[in-house]
Design an enzyme around this catalytic site. Structure first.
Site, PDB file in Angstrom:
ATOM      1  N   GLY A 281       0.766  -1.242   0.000  1.00 45.60           N
ATOM      2  CA  GLY A 281       0.000   0.000   0.000  1.00 45.60           C
ATOM      3  C   GLY A 281       0.792   1.284   0.000  1.00 45.60           C
ATOM      4  O   GLY A 281       0.206   2.350  -0.179  1.00 45.60           O
ATOM      5  N   GLU A 333       3.859  -6.844   2.103  1.00 43.80           N
ATOM      6  CA  GLU A 333       3.563  -7.291   0.728  1.00 43.80           C
ATOM      7  C   GLU A 333       3.502  -6.104  -0.219  1.00 43.80           C
ATOM      8  O   GLU A 333       2.453  -5.787  -0.769  1.00 43.80           O
ATOM      9  CB  GLU A 333       2.186  -7.948   0.650  1.00 43.80           C
ATOM     10  CG  GLU A 333       1.821  -8.913   1.706  1.00 43.80           C
ATOM     11  CD  GLU A 333       0.322  -9.219   1.686  1.00 43.80           C
ATOM     12  OE1 GLU A 333      -0.507  -8.334   1.409  1.00 43.80           O
ATOM     13  OE2 GLU A 333       0.003 -10.366   1.948  1.00 43.80           O
ATOM     14  N   PRO A 334       4.596  -5.423  -0.437  1.00 44.21           N
ATOM     15  CA  PRO A 334       4.547  -4.243  -1.300  1.00 44.21           C
ATOM     16  C   PRO A 334       4.515  -4.600  -2.777  1.00 44.21           C
ATOM     17  O   PRO A 334       5.130  -5.580  -3.199  1.00 44.21           O
ATOM     18  CB  PRO A 334       5.853  -3.515  -0.968  1.00 44.21           C
ATOM     19  CG  PRO A 334       6.781  -4.598  -0.515  1.00 44.21           C
ATOM     20  CD  PRO A 334       5.946  -5.696   0.081  1.00 44.21           C
ATOM     21  N   CYS A 412     -10.944   3.431 -30.149  1.00 41.38           N
ATOM     22  CA  CYS A 412     -12.209   4.109 -30.454  1.00 41.38           C
ATOM     23  C   CYS A 412     -13.044   4.319 -29.201  1.00 41.38           C
ATOM     24  O   CYS A 412     -14.019   3.607 -28.964  1.00 41.38           O
ATOM     25  CB  CYS A 412     -12.986   3.295 -31.471  1.00 41.38           C
ATOM     26  SG  CYS A 412     -12.056   3.097 -32.971  1.00 41.38           S
ATOM     27  N   TYR A 441       0.898  -1.714 -12.103  1.00 42.23           N
ATOM     28  CA  TYR A 441      -0.500  -1.717 -12.560  1.00 42.23           C
ATOM     29  C   TYR A 441      -0.657  -1.055 -13.929  1.00 42.23           C
ATOM     30  O   TYR A 441      -1.631  -0.348 -14.182  1.00 42.23           O
ATOM     31  CB  TYR A 441      -1.421  -1.061 -11.516  1.00 42.23           C
ATOM     32  CG  TYR A 441      -1.270  -1.680 -10.154  1.00 42.23           C
ATOM     33  CD1 TYR A 441      -1.836  -2.932  -9.892  1.00 42.23           C
ATOM     34  CD2 TYR A 441      -0.536  -1.069  -9.151  1.00 42.23           C
ATOM     35  CE1 TYR A 441      -1.670  -3.536  -8.651  1.00 42.23           C
ATOM     36  CE2 TYR A 441      -0.367  -1.669  -7.913  1.00 42.23           C
ATOM     37  CZ  TYR A 441      -0.937  -2.898  -7.675  1.00 42.23           C
ATOM     38  OH  TYR A 441      -0.776  -3.495  -6.463  1.00 42.23           O
TER      39      TYR A 441
HETATM   40  C1  LIG Z   1      -2.570  -5.399  -4.166  1.00 37.18           C
HETATM   41  C2  LIG Z   1      -2.167  -5.959  -2.892  1.00 37.18           C
HETATM   42  C3  LIG Z   1      -0.907  -5.639  -2.349  1.00 37.18           C
HETATM   43  C4  LIG Z   1       0.030  -4.655  -2.982  1.00 37.18           C
HETATM   44  O1  LIG Z   1      -0.426  -3.358  -2.894  1.00 37.18           O
HETATM   45  P1  LIG Z   1       0.479  -2.122  -3.381  1.00 37.18           P
HETATM   46  O2  LIG Z   1      -0.389  -0.961  -3.196  1.00 37.18           O
HETATM   47  O3  LIG Z   1       0.816  -2.384  -4.799  1.00 37.18           O
HETATM   48  O4  LIG Z   1       1.687  -2.097  -2.511  1.00 37.18           O
HETATM   49  C5  LIG Z   1      -0.562  -6.244  -1.161  1.00 37.18           C
HETATM   50  N1  LIG Z   1      -1.371  -7.115  -0.544  1.00 37.18           N
HETATM   51  C6  LIG Z   1      -2.583  -7.447  -1.041  1.00 37.18           C
HETATM   52  C7  LIG Z   1      -3.424  -8.410  -0.317  1.00 37.18           C
HETATM   53  C8  LIG Z   1      -3.014  -6.873  -2.219  1.00 37.18           C
HETATM   54  O5  LIG Z   1      -4.226  -7.194  -2.697  1.00 37.18           O
END
Ligand SMILES: *Cc1c(COP(=O)(O)O)cnc(C)c1O
Length: 471
Positions: A281, A333-334, A412, A441
C-alpha cells in the site's frame, strides 16, 4: 553501481528536491535529440529505439532490486523473523519476478495463474503467499498440495473449508501453510475509492466482531479444547492491507491497534498468532520515489516501531512473542512502491490536431489498452518528450514554447487518453514521449481491447539490455 550519466551532456534530474527517479537521467530539453538525451540505467534511448518497438515498457531491473533490498534491510533491523512478499499483481513480467526472486524475497499472489508464474520464475512454494478475496477451492488446493508457504483468508467459510481440508489430509500434505486472517480494520483511508480495501463498505477482509462470534460458535462443535486447538492450529497469523497508494502514516497506528486487539483475542481462545502481515500500500507520488529509498525505510520503520511500542501494552502477548517481539514473524507485501518508478512507457507521436487554441490533440501509438491507468483511475503520470525527431527544431525558440496537449491513443473511445493536460513543446511525427512511474499496474492491466497487440517490454540490467519481450 554507477547511476550518473556518462554521455557528457548536461543532465538534470527530473525534479530537484527529495523525490527523484533512481536510474533515470533526462537531459535539458534542448539536448534531447537523436536518442542521447535520455538514459535508463546508463543505456541511451537510441539503443532502445533501435529495437524498433513502440509502444514499449522499459524497465531497470536494478531499480527493482534496490527497492526490494531497502524493504528487506529495514525490516531486518526490527524483526529477526521476517519476509518481504512482492505483490506480483503490480507487475508479473518474468524478468521482474526473477529479479525479485534473486533478492531472496518472496512473492504475494492472488490467483492460480500467478502461482504458476511465480513457480516458473523460480520461487520456492514456501516463499509464496496466496491472498485474494474470492479463491476457488481448486485454486487453494493446487497451491496447498504444491507446498504453499502462506495463505491469507478473507472469508470465515473459506477459513473453515481450508482448515477442514487440512485436517482431513494432514498425513498426505508435505507442508502445512501458515494461515492468516485478513482483518478488515474498518478504517477510512484517503485514496481513490477503487483503491480502498479496509472500510465497512469494502468487500475485503473479515470484521473483528464476525471473527469473535465465529470462534465462540465453532469451539462448541468440538468435543474438547484439545481437538479445537489441533484443528485451528494452522491459523497463526493476522493480515491487513487497507488499500493502495496510501500517503498517511496516522492510519497505520490505528491499524496496529486493531491487529493487537485481534491477536490478544486469539491468544485468549487458544489460537496462537505468531505471524503479522502488514500488507502493501505504500504510495508513489507523481514526482517519483526518493533516490535513496527513504520513502520505504521511513514507512517500514514507522510500522515496525509502532508495532513494538504498542505491543508493550499487551502483557499476555509477551508470553508468545517475547518482550522485544523476537519470536514474532513480520512481513510486508509491497507491490507499487517496488516497481512503479522502475519503468517508463514510451510511445511515438503519430500526428497532431488543433481543434482550437485550447484543444490541442497529440495522437500517439500507445493507447488505453497499453497504458490503462489514466483512463481507469484518472491517474496522472508525468509525461516528457524524450526524443525530438527533428533536431533543427530545438534551435528555434518560438517552436519550443510549451502548450497544453491532450495525449490520446488510437482506441475508439473518448476515454482513451494518456494525459488530459501535458505541458509540452510543439510535437512532430515520431517524437518519443515517456510516461513515468509506469512499472506498477500498467503492463499488468494491459488488454487486447480493439484487438490491439500488447505493448513490448525491454529489460535493462547493469547498463545493458538483457531481455526483450515482444508480447
Ligand atoms: C494489491 C495488494 C498488495 C500490494 O499493494 P500495493 O499498493 O501495490 O503495494 C498487497 N497485498 C494485497 C493483499 C493486495 O491485494
Amino acid at each position: 553501481m554507477n547511476r550518473r550519466p556518462m554521455m557528457g551532456l548536461i543532465f538534470i534530474q527530473l525534479k530537484k528536491g527529495k523525490t527523484m527517479r533512481p536510474f533515470f537521467d533526462l537531459a535539458k530539453l534542448t539536448e534531447r535529440k537523436i536518442g542521447h538525451g535520455f538514459l535508463i540505467d546508463n543505456v541511451p534511448l537510441s539503443k532502445i529505439l533501435e529495437c524498433n518497438h513502440s509502444p514499449v515498457y522499459v524497465t531497470s531491473l536494478n531499480a527493482v532490486a534496490e527497492r526490494v533490498n531497502i524493504y528487506q534491510t529495514t525490516l531486518k533491523k526490527y524483526f529477526k523473523n521476517n519476509s518481504i512478499f512482492y505483490a506480483m499483481k503490480a507487475n508479473f513480467s518474468n524478468p521482474i519476478l526473477k529479479q525479485v526472486q534473486e533478492t531472496t524475497a518472496g512473492v504475494d499472489i492472488v490467483s492460480i495463474g500467478e502461482w504458476r508464474a511465480a513457480l516458473k520464475a523460480g520461487f520456492s512454494p514456501q516463499k509464496i503467499c496466496f491472498a485474494g478475496v474470492g479463491k476457488k477451492e481448486e485454486e487453494w488446493r493446487e497451491a496447498i498440495e504444491g507446498g504453499l508457504g502462506y495463505l491469507n483468508v478473507e472469508h470465515l467459510d473459506e477459513l473453515k473449508d481450508i482448515l477442514n481440508y487440512i485436517s482431513d489430509n494432514i498425513n498426505k500434505l508435505k507442508f502445512i501453510p501458515v494461515i492468516s486472517l485478513r482483518l478488515n480494520p474498518c478504517l477510512e483511508v484517503k485514496t481513490h475509492p477503487h483503491l480502498k480495501t479496509g472500510a465497512l463498505d469494502s468487500k475485503f477482509g473479515i470484521l473483528f466482531e464476525h471473527f469473535e462470534e465465529w470462534v465462540i460458535n465453532i469451539k462448541q462443535v468440538f468435543p474438547n479444547s484439545q481437538a479445537f486447538q489441533e484443528w485451528i492450529s494452522p491459523l497463526k497469523g493476522i493480515h491487513v492491507h487497507v488499500g493502495s497508494q496510501l500517503m498517511e502514516n496516522k492510519i497505520f497506528s490505528l491499524i496496529i491497534e486493531k491487529i493487537l486487539e485481534c491477536a490478544s483475542f486469539m491468544f485468549e481462545n487458544n489460537i496462537k498468532p505468531y505471524h503479522i502481515d502488514l500488507g502493501g500500500g505504500l504510495g508513489v507520488p507523481y514526482e517519483g520515489v526518493s533516490l535513496d529509498g527513504t520513502d520505504i525505510s521511513v514507512h517500514v520503520e514507522f510500522f515496525c516501531s509502532t508495532l513494538i511500542n504498542l505491543a508493550k501494552k499487551y502483557k499476555k502477548l509477551h508470553i508468545l512473542w517475547g518482550n522485544q517481539c523476537e519470536n514474532l514473524f513480520v512481513c510486508f507485501e509491497p507491490g507499487r512502491s517496488i516497481v512503479a518508478s522502475s519503468t517508463v512507457f514510451l510511445t511515438k507521436v503519430l500526428y497532431t490536431k488543433h481543434n482550437s487554441n485550447d484543444h490541442n490533440f497529440c495522437f500517439v501509438d500507445g493507447a488505453m489498452n497499453d497504458f490503462p491507468r489514466p483512463s481507469i483511475y484518472n491517474a496522472k503520470h508525468q509525461c516528457e518528450v524524450v526524443n525530438f525527431e527533428n533536431s533543427e527544431f530545438l534551435k528555434q525558440n518560438s517552436l519550443r514554447k510549451k502548450i497544453h496537449w491532450q495525449i490520446v491513443g488510437p482506441v475508439c473511445e473518448s476515454g482513451d487518453f494518456l494525459s488530459k493536460d501535458a505541458l509540452l513543446p510543439k510535437l512532430f511525427k515520431n517524437d518519443v514521449l515517456a510516461f513515468f512511474e509506469a512499472g506498477a499496474y500498467c503492463r499488468s492491466m494491459a488488454s487486447h481491447y480493439n484487438l490491439r497487440k500488447l505493448p513490448a517490454e525491454i529489460f535493462i540490467k547493469n547498463g545493458k539490455i538483457i531481455e526483450i519481450i515482444e508480447n
